[in-house]
Design a protein around this motif. Sequence first.
Motif, PDB file in Angstrom:
ATOM      1  N   ALA A   7       0.743  -1.241   0.008  1.00  0.00           N
ATOM      2  CA  ALA A   7      -0.072  -0.092  -0.043  1.00  0.00           C
ATOM      3  C   ALA A   7       0.767   1.355  -0.001  1.00  0.00           C
ATOM      4  O   ALA A   7       0.484   2.060  -0.694  1.00  0.00           O
ATOM      5  CB  ALA A   7      -0.851   0.080   1.170  1.00  0.00           C
ATOM      6  N   ASP A   8       2.040   1.372   0.670  1.00  0.00           N
ATOM      7  CA  ASP A   8       2.946   2.398   0.801  1.00  0.00           C
ATOM      8  C   ASP A   8       4.131   2.387  -0.231  1.00  0.00           C
ATOM      9  O   ASP A   8       5.241   2.517   0.443  1.00  0.00           O
ATOM     10  CB  ASP A   8       3.126   2.765   2.254  1.00  0.00           C
ATOM     11  N   VAL A   9       3.846   1.966  -1.472  1.00  0.00           N
ATOM     12  CA  VAL A   9       4.929   1.637  -2.174  1.00  0.00           C
ATOM     13  C   VAL A   9       5.800   2.733  -2.510  1.00  0.00           C
ATOM     14  O   VAL A   9       7.237   2.330  -2.230  1.00  0.00           O
ATOM     15  CB  VAL A   9       4.312   1.057  -3.624  1.00  0.00           C
ATOM     16  N   VAL A  10       5.686   3.882  -2.427  1.00  0.00           N
ATOM     17  CA  VAL A  10       6.392   4.891  -2.766  1.00  0.00           C
ATOM     18  C   VAL A  10       7.527   5.125  -1.729  1.00  0.00           C
ATOM     19  O   VAL A  10       8.711   5.128  -1.803  1.00  0.00           O
ATOM     20  CB  VAL A  10       5.847   6.206  -3.095  1.00  0.00           C
ATOM     21  N   GLU A  11       7.015   5.254  -0.573  1.00  0.00           N
ATOM     22  CA  GLU A  11       7.920   5.257   0.536  1.00  0.00           C
ATOM     23  C   GLU A  11       8.673   4.205   0.889  1.00  0.00           C
ATOM     24  O   GLU A  11       9.885   4.069   1.517  1.00  0.00           O
ATOM     25  CB  GLU A  11       6.855   5.613   2.015  1.00  0.00           C
ATOM     26  N   TYR A  16      15.427   0.654  -1.389  1.00  0.00           N
ATOM     27  CA  TYR A  16      15.666  -0.342  -2.160  1.00  0.00           C
ATOM     28  C   TYR A  16      15.720  -0.273  -3.686  1.00  0.00           C
ATOM     29  O   TYR A  16      15.981  -1.193  -4.545  1.00  0.00           O
ATOM     30  CB  TYR A  16      14.771  -1.805  -1.706  1.00  0.00           C
ATOM     31  N   ARG A  17      15.263   0.943  -4.033  1.00  0.00           N
ATOM     32  CA  ARG A  17      15.100   1.315  -5.373  1.00  0.00           C
ATOM     33  C   ARG A  17      16.383   1.374  -6.347  1.00  0.00           C
ATOM     34  O   ARG A  17      16.272   0.451  -7.179  1.00  0.00           O
ATOM     35  CB  ARG A  17      14.610   2.626  -5.728  1.00  0.00           C
ATOM     36  N   GLN A  18      17.365   1.489  -5.891  1.00  0.00           N
ATOM     37  CA  GLN A  18      18.784   1.371  -6.677  1.00  0.00           C
ATOM     38  C   GLN A  18      19.106  -0.080  -6.905  1.00  0.00           C
ATOM     39  O   GLN A  18      19.449  -0.339  -7.989  1.00  0.00           O
ATOM     40  CB  GLN A  18      19.895   2.410  -6.203  1.00  0.00           C
ATOM     41  N   ILE A  34      12.647  -8.961 -20.618  1.00  0.00           N
ATOM     42  CA  ILE A  34      11.947  -8.193 -21.861  1.00  0.00           C
ATOM     43  C   ILE A  34      11.890  -6.813 -21.465  1.00  0.00           C
ATOM     44  O   ILE A  34      12.191  -5.854 -21.948  1.00  0.00           O
ATOM     45  CB  ILE A  34      11.177  -9.099 -22.670  1.00  0.00           C
ATOM     46  N   THR A  35      10.924  -6.881 -20.302  1.00  0.00           N
ATOM     47  CA  THR A  35      10.316  -5.574 -19.971  1.00  0.00           C
ATOM     48  C   THR A  35       9.789  -5.842 -18.629  1.00  0.00           C
ATOM     49  O   THR A  35       9.291  -7.120 -18.053  1.00  0.00           O
ATOM     50  CB  THR A  35       9.396  -4.999 -21.059  1.00  0.00           C
ATOM     51  N   ILE A  36       9.673  -4.809 -17.847  1.00  0.00           N
ATOM     52  CA  ILE A  36       8.889  -4.870 -16.424  1.00  0.00           C
ATOM     53  C   ILE A  36       8.648  -3.322 -16.293  1.00  0.00           C
ATOM     54  O   ILE A  36       9.357  -2.395 -16.464  1.00  0.00           O
ATOM     55  CB  ILE A  36       9.780  -5.596 -15.198  1.00  0.00           C
ATOM     56  N   GLY A  37       7.420  -3.382 -15.333  1.00  0.00           N
ATOM     57  CA  GLY A  37       7.193  -1.879 -14.762  1.00  0.00           C
ATOM     58  C   GLY A  37       5.864  -2.041 -14.051  1.00  0.00           C
ATOM     59  O   GLY A  37       5.169  -2.738 -14.226  1.00  0.00           O
ATOM     60  N   PRO A  38       5.402  -0.655 -13.574  1.00  0.00           N
ATOM     61  CA  PRO A  38       4.324  -0.799 -12.688  1.00  0.00           C
ATOM     62  C   PRO A  38       3.175  -0.218 -13.503  1.00  0.00           C
ATOM     63  O   PRO A  38       3.362   0.379 -14.507  1.00  0.00           O
ATOM     64  CB  PRO A  38       4.648   0.438 -11.449  1.00  0.00           C
ATOM     65  N   THR A  39       1.925  -0.488 -12.984  1.00  0.00           N
ATOM     66  CA  THR A  39       0.871   0.064 -13.924  1.00  0.00           C
ATOM     67  C   THR A  39       0.706   1.574 -13.066  1.00  0.00           C
ATOM     68  O   THR A  39       1.427   1.997 -12.311  1.00  0.00           O
ATOM     69  CB  THR A  39      -0.422  -0.627 -12.999  1.00  0.00           C
ATOM     70  N   GLN A  40      -0.084   2.422 -14.002  1.00  0.00           N
ATOM     71  CA  GLN A  40      -0.139   3.715 -13.627  1.00  0.00           C
ATOM     72  C   GLN A  40      -0.404   4.175 -12.160  1.00  0.00           C
ATOM     73  O   GLN A  40       0.238   5.147 -11.690  1.00  0.00           O
ATOM     74  CB  GLN A  40      -1.195   4.479 -14.744  1.00  0.00           C
ATOM     75  N   ASP A  41      -1.330   3.248 -11.635  1.00  0.00           N
ATOM     76  CA  ASP A  41      -1.640   3.643 -10.291  1.00  0.00           C
ATOM     77  C   ASP A  41      -0.916   2.887  -9.246  1.00  0.00           C
ATOM     78  O   ASP A  41      -0.985   3.200  -8.049  1.00  0.00           O
ATOM     79  CB  ASP A  41      -3.187   3.095 -10.209  1.00  0.00           C
ATOM     80  N   LEU A  42       0.397   2.434  -9.726  1.00  0.00           N
ATOM     81  CA  LEU A  42       1.221   1.839  -8.692  1.00  0.00           C
ATOM     82  C   LEU A  42       0.826   0.631  -7.863  1.00  0.00           C
ATOM     83  O   LEU A  42       1.107   0.613  -6.873  1.00  0.00           O
ATOM     84  CB  LEU A  42       1.917   2.981  -7.778  1.00  0.00           C
ATOM     85  N   THR A  43      -0.270  -0.226  -8.174  1.00  0.00           N
ATOM     86  CA  THR A  43      -0.779  -1.177  -7.584  1.00  0.00           C
ATOM     87  C   THR A  43      -0.382  -2.320  -8.095  1.00  0.00           C
ATOM     88  O   THR A  43      -0.191  -3.577  -7.408  1.00  0.00           O
ATOM     89  CB  THR A  43      -2.498  -1.124  -7.513  1.00  0.00           C
TER      90      THR A  43
END
Length: 84
Positions: A7-11, A16-18, A34-43
Amino acid sequence: MWGTYCADVVEKRAPYRQAHLDGLAKQKESGVLITIGPTQDLTKVFGIYEAPDEDTVRQLVENDPYWKNGVWTEYTIKEWIQAF
């Protein structure tokens, strides 16, 4: 691979991000990612891997700092067939 973020993904991801991004870059360079990423709403997170088997992908996911530190809270892997 489909996964879910906490729930508190940004914080929570900040420390651990780097390490997470560095690991993904190595996977990309090796050709397994090949590719990876979050959905726009970061869920959710979505990734496409080209791996010999499901176990290889599971090892990559479970060794990622986001998984080890609870940023990703669950994931599923589905083998797919590229039609086009």
